[in-house]
Design a protein around this motif. Structure first.
Motif: not given
Length: 124
Positions: A96-114
């Motif tokens: 599971c991962a969370a972004r620091a943004s509301e925009v959906i991304e598919t790249a793993k580097y776009a997610y800050r928390y894991w």
């Protein structure tokens, strides 16, 4: 301290179902997109599904489209991944991962928390 904790993994026969849960703590992810990724030995972590905070927007990898469903309950700080019609090739550690943004991304580097991941094994 931000934590994402996955649960619900396990061993299932091909054609079966599992539901993964991801519960967050330490902060709320209001307004943040959330995602699920998976990794098999020798392969890169790959995108599975993502969802906006409002749950109005979702995206899926082609390999799981029509079989997996991502959802979230913001009141419970929890994101779910319902996996149906499981195949042996779905065997992986799911993160599971969370972004620091509301925009959906598919790249793993776009997610800050894991999270730490949960093992899913599908037997043939």
């Amino acid at each position: 301290q931000v934590q994402l904790v996955e649960s619900g993994g396990g061993l299932v026969q091909a054609g079966g179902s599992l539901r993964l849960s991801c519960t967050t703590s330490g902060r709320t992810f209001s307004g943040n997109a959330m995602g699920w990724f998976r990794r098999t030995p020798g392969k890169e972590r790959e995108f599975v599904a993502a969802i906006t905070w409002s749950a109005e927007g979702t995206r899926y990898a082609d390999s799981v489209k029509g079989r997996f469903t991502i959802s979230r309950d913001n009141a419970k700080n929890t994101v779910y991944l319902q996996m149906n019609s499981l195949k042996p090739e779905d065997t992986a550690v799911y993160y599971c991962a969370a972004r620091a943004s509301e925009v959906i991304e598919t790249a793993k580097y776009a997610y800050r928390y894991w999270g730490q991941g949960t093992q899913v094994t599908v037997s043939s």
